[in-house]
Design a protein around this motif. Sequence first.
Motif, PDB file in Angstrom:
ATOM      1  N   ILE A 282      14.288   7.658 -10.744  1.00 37.62           N
ATOM      2  CA  ILE A 282      13.978   6.276 -10.355  1.00 37.62           C
ATOM      3  C   ILE A 282      13.758   6.197  -8.850  1.00 37.62           C
ATOM      4  CG2 ILE A 282      14.971   3.957 -10.156  1.00 37.62           C
ATOM      5  CD1 ILE A 282      16.308   4.536 -12.921  1.00 37.62           C
ATOM      6  N   GLU A 283      14.602   6.873  -8.080  1.00 35.27           N
ATOM      7  CA  GLU A 283      14.438   6.881  -6.623  1.00 35.27           C
ATOM      8  C   GLU A 283      13.093   7.478  -6.221  1.00 35.27           C
ATOM      9  OE1 GLU A 283      17.680   8.414  -4.269  1.00 35.27           O
ATOM     10  OE2 GLU A 283      19.140   7.565  -5.666  1.00 35.27           O
ATOM     11  N   LEU A 284      12.699   8.546  -6.894  1.00 34.02           N
ATOM     12  CA  LEU A 284      11.411   9.169  -6.586  1.00 34.02           C
ATOM     13  C   LEU A 284      10.248   8.235  -6.889  1.00 34.02           C
ATOM     14  CD1 LEU A 284      11.994  12.803  -7.858  1.00 34.02           C
ATOM     15  CD2 LEU A 284      11.696  12.072  -5.494  1.00 34.02           C
ATOM     16  N   ILE A 285      10.325   7.529  -8.000  1.00 34.79           N
ATOM     17  CA  ILE A 285       9.267   6.587  -8.367  1.00 34.79           C
ATOM     18  C   ILE A 285       9.170   5.462  -7.346  1.00 34.79           C
ATOM     19  CG2 ILE A 285       8.603   4.839 -10.075  1.00 34.79           C
ATOM     20  CD1 ILE A 285       9.747   6.813 -12.208  1.00 34.79           C
ATOM     21  N   ILE A 286      10.309   4.912  -6.957  1.00 35.40           N
ATOM     22  CA  ILE A 286      10.322   3.832  -5.959  1.00 35.40           C
ATOM     23  C   ILE A 286       9.781   4.334  -4.626  1.00 35.40           C
ATOM     24  CG2 ILE A 286      11.825   2.332  -4.593  1.00 35.40           C
ATOM     25  CD1 ILE A 286      13.585   2.092  -7.147  1.00 35.40           C
ATOM     26  N   ASP A 287      10.230   5.515  -4.209  1.00 36.63           N
ATOM     27  CA  ASP A 287       9.773   6.094  -2.950  1.00 36.63           C
ATOM     28  C   ASP A 287       8.265   6.307  -2.959  1.00 36.63           C
ATOM     29  OD1 ASP A 287      10.383   7.202  -0.334  1.00 36.63           O
ATOM     30  OD2 ASP A 287       9.829   9.137  -1.202  1.00 36.63           O
ATOM     31  N   GLN A 288       7.751   6.820  -4.053  1.00 38.53           N
ATOM     32  CA  GLN A 288       6.307   7.047  -4.158  1.00 38.53           C
ATOM     33  C   GLN A 288       5.542   5.726  -4.095  1.00 38.53           C
ATOM     34  OE1 GLN A 288       5.050   8.953  -7.774  1.00 38.53           O
ATOM     35  NE2 GLN A 288       3.022   9.363  -6.999  1.00 38.53           N
ATOM     36  N   ALA A 289       6.058   4.699  -4.762  1.00 39.85           N
ATOM     37  CA  ALA A 289       5.403   3.389  -4.746  1.00 39.85           C
ATOM     38  C   ALA A 289       5.402   2.804  -3.333  1.00 39.85           C
ATOM     39  CB  ALA A 289       6.096   2.443  -5.714  1.00 39.85           C
ATOM     40  N   LEU A 290       6.528   2.919  -2.637  1.00 41.92           N
ATOM     41  CA  LEU A 290       6.599   2.398  -1.268  1.00 41.92           C
ATOM     42  C   LEU A 290       5.645   3.141  -0.334  1.00 41.92           C
ATOM     43  CD1 LEU A 290      10.453   1.873  -0.916  1.00 41.92           C
ATOM     44  CD2 LEU A 290       8.688   0.106  -1.127  1.00 41.92           C
ATOM     45  N   ARG A 291       5.556   4.452  -0.502  1.00 44.18           N
ATOM     46  CA  ARG A 291       4.621   5.222   0.322  1.00 44.18           C
ATOM     47  C   ARG A 291       3.181   4.837   0.025  1.00 44.18           C
ATOM     48  NH1 ARG A 291       6.860  11.081   1.704  1.00 44.18           N
ATOM     49  NH2 ARG A 291       9.061  10.611   1.578  1.00 44.18           N
ATOM     50  N   HIS A 292       2.885   4.608  -1.229  1.00 43.63           N
ATOM     51  CA  HIS A 292       1.523   4.214  -1.609  1.00 43.63           C
ATOM     52  C   HIS A 292       1.154   2.869  -0.969  1.00 43.63           C
ATOM     53  CE1 HIS A 292      -2.082   3.892  -4.024  1.00 43.63           C
ATOM     54  NE2 HIS A 292      -1.708   2.682  -4.387  1.00 43.63           N
ATOM     55  N   VAL A 293       2.073   1.923  -1.027  1.00 47.75           N
ATOM     56  CA  VAL A 293       1.831   0.607  -0.422  1.00 47.75           C
ATOM     57  C   VAL A 293       1.654   0.744   1.087  1.00 47.75           C
ATOM     58  CG1 VAL A 293       2.895  -1.633   0.088  1.00 47.75           C
ATOM     59  CG2 VAL A 293       2.964  -0.711  -2.234  1.00 47.75           C
ATOM     60  N   ARG A 294       2.502   1.559   1.714  1.00 47.70           N
ATOM     61  CA  ARG A 294       2.391   1.737   3.168  1.00 47.70           C
ATOM     62  C   ARG A 294       1.070   2.401   3.534  1.00 47.70           C
ATOM     63  NH1 ARG A 294       2.784  -0.499   7.867  1.00 47.70           N
ATOM     64  NH2 ARG A 294       3.073   0.996   9.549  1.00 47.70           N
ATOM     65  N   LYS A 295       0.628   3.363   2.722  1.00 43.05           N
ATOM     66  CA  LYS A 295      -0.662   4.009   2.986  1.00 43.05           C
ATOM     67  C   LYS A 295      -1.799   2.994   2.911  1.00 43.05           C
ATOM     68  CE  LYS A 295      -1.934   7.856   1.261  1.00 43.05           C
ATOM     69  NZ  LYS A 295      -2.238   8.937   0.325  1.00 43.05           N
ATOM     70  N   GLN A 296      -1.730   2.085   1.956  1.00 44.07           N
ATOM     71  CA  GLN A 296      -2.757   1.037   1.864  1.00 44.07           C
ATOM     72  C   GLN A 296      -2.732   0.139   3.088  1.00 44.07           C
ATOM     73  OE1 GLN A 296      -1.793  -0.725  -1.951  1.00 44.07           O
ATOM     74  NE2 GLN A 296      -3.523   0.318  -2.914  1.00 44.07           N
ATOM     75  N   GLU A 297      -1.527  -0.226   3.526  1.00 42.03           N
ATOM     76  CA  GLU A 297      -1.401  -1.040   4.742  1.00 42.03           C
ATOM     77  C   GLU A 297      -1.985  -0.305   5.939  1.00 42.03           C
ATOM     78  OE1 GLU A 297       2.800  -1.683   5.015  1.00 42.03           O
ATOM     79  OE2 GLU A 297       2.755  -3.444   3.717  1.00 42.03           O
ATOM     80  N   LEU A 298      -1.667   0.985   6.045  1.00 45.46           N
ATOM     81  CA  LEU A 298      -2.168   1.772   7.166  1.00 45.46           C
ATOM     82  C   LEU A 298      -3.690   1.890   7.132  1.00 45.46           C
ATOM     83  CD1 LEU A 298       0.562   4.533   7.310  1.00 45.46           C
ATOM     84  CD2 LEU A 298       0.076   2.834   9.079  1.00 45.46           C
ATOM     85  N   GLU A 299      -4.256   2.031   5.951  1.00 47.54           N
ATOM     86  CA  GLU A 299      -5.721   2.085   5.841  1.00 47.54           C
ATOM     87  C   GLU A 299      -6.336   0.807   6.401  1.00 47.54           C
ATOM     88  OE1 GLU A 299      -6.515   2.892   1.725  1.00 47.54           O
ATOM     89  OE2 GLU A 299      -5.821   4.967   1.884  1.00 47.54           O
ATOM     90  N   ASN A 300      -5.744  -0.327   6.075  1.00 54.48           N
ATOM     91  CA  ASN A 300      -6.242  -1.605   6.601  1.00 54.48           C
ATOM     92  C   ASN A 300      -6.055  -1.692   8.116  1.00 54.48           C
ATOM     93  OD1 ASN A 300      -7.011  -2.504   4.049  1.00 54.48           O
ATOM     94  ND2 ASN A 300      -5.033  -3.463   3.669  1.00 54.48           N
ATOM     95  N   LEU A 301      -4.904  -1.235   8.598  1.00 50.45           N
ATOM     96  CA  LEU A 301      -4.656  -1.257  10.036  1.00 50.45           C
ATOM     97  C   LEU A 301      -5.594  -0.311  10.782  1.00 50.45           C
ATOM     98  CD1 LEU A 301      -0.751  -1.334   9.955  1.00 50.45           C
ATOM     99  CD2 LEU A 301      -2.265  -3.178  10.726  1.00 50.45           C
ATOM    100  N   ILE A 302      -5.885   0.832  10.190  1.00 53.57           N
ATOM    101  CA  ILE A 302      -6.824   1.776  10.805  1.00 53.57           C
ATOM    102  C   ILE A 302      -8.211   1.153  10.872  1.00 53.57           C
ATOM    103  CG2 ILE A 302      -8.022   3.973  10.425  1.00 53.57           C
ATOM    104  CD1 ILE A 302      -5.294   5.023   9.294  1.00 53.57           C
ATOM    105  N   ASP A 303      -8.618   0.494   9.800  1.00 54.50           N
ATOM    106  CA  ASP A 303      -9.920  -0.180   9.801  1.00 54.50           C
ATOM    107  C   ASP A 303      -9.982  -1.251  10.884  1.00 54.50           C
ATOM    108  OD1 ASP A 303     -10.842   1.381   7.713  1.00 54.50           O
ATOM    109  OD2 ASP A 303     -10.456  -0.132   6.169  1.00 54.50           O
ATOM    110  N   GLU A 304      -8.902  -2.012  11.018  1.00 53.71           N
ATOM    111  CA  GLU A 304      -8.852  -3.059  12.053  1.00 53.71           C
ATOM    112  C   GLU A 304      -8.924  -2.448  13.447  1.00 53.71           C
ATOM    113  OE1 GLU A 304      -8.754  -6.529  12.443  1.00 53.71           O
ATOM    114  OE2 GLU A 304      -9.526  -6.335  10.403  1.00 53.71           O
ATOM    115  N   ALA A 305      -8.195  -1.367  13.645  1.00 52.58           N
ATOM    116  CA  ALA A 305      -8.205  -0.700  14.953  1.00 52.58           C
ATOM    117  C   ALA A 305      -9.611  -0.202  15.283  1.00 52.58           C
ATOM    118  CB  ALA A 305      -7.199   0.450  14.972  1.00 52.58           C
ATOM    119  N   LEU A 306     -10.297   0.316  14.276  1.00 51.48           N
ATOM    120  CA  LEU A 306     -11.677   0.769  14.500  1.00 51.48           C
ATOM    121  C   LEU A 306     -12.595  -0.406  14.842  1.00 51.48           C
ATOM    122  CD1 LEU A 306     -12.091   3.416  11.668  1.00 51.48           C
ATOM    123  CD2 LEU A 306     -12.148   3.837  14.133  1.00 51.48           C
TER     124      LEU A 306
END
Length: 72
Positions: A24-48
Amino acid sequence: MQNKANLKYETLEAFINTINDLGIELIIDQALRHVRKQELENLIDEALKNKNEEEFKRYTKEYNELEACLVG
């Protein structure tokens, strides 16, 4: 003899519960990382878009670190 059987059952049950908790911890951790990666993709696009090199570098560094954790 019955005590040994109960002990084995309790030990096996505790082991299974531990494995389930870790899963369960691994699943939650993976989900949180996935969400953060999506946020970072948006932030990278904004920075560009804003031509902000400092933010671009910071966000891509974090993104790459997350990616390395997922692969490794």
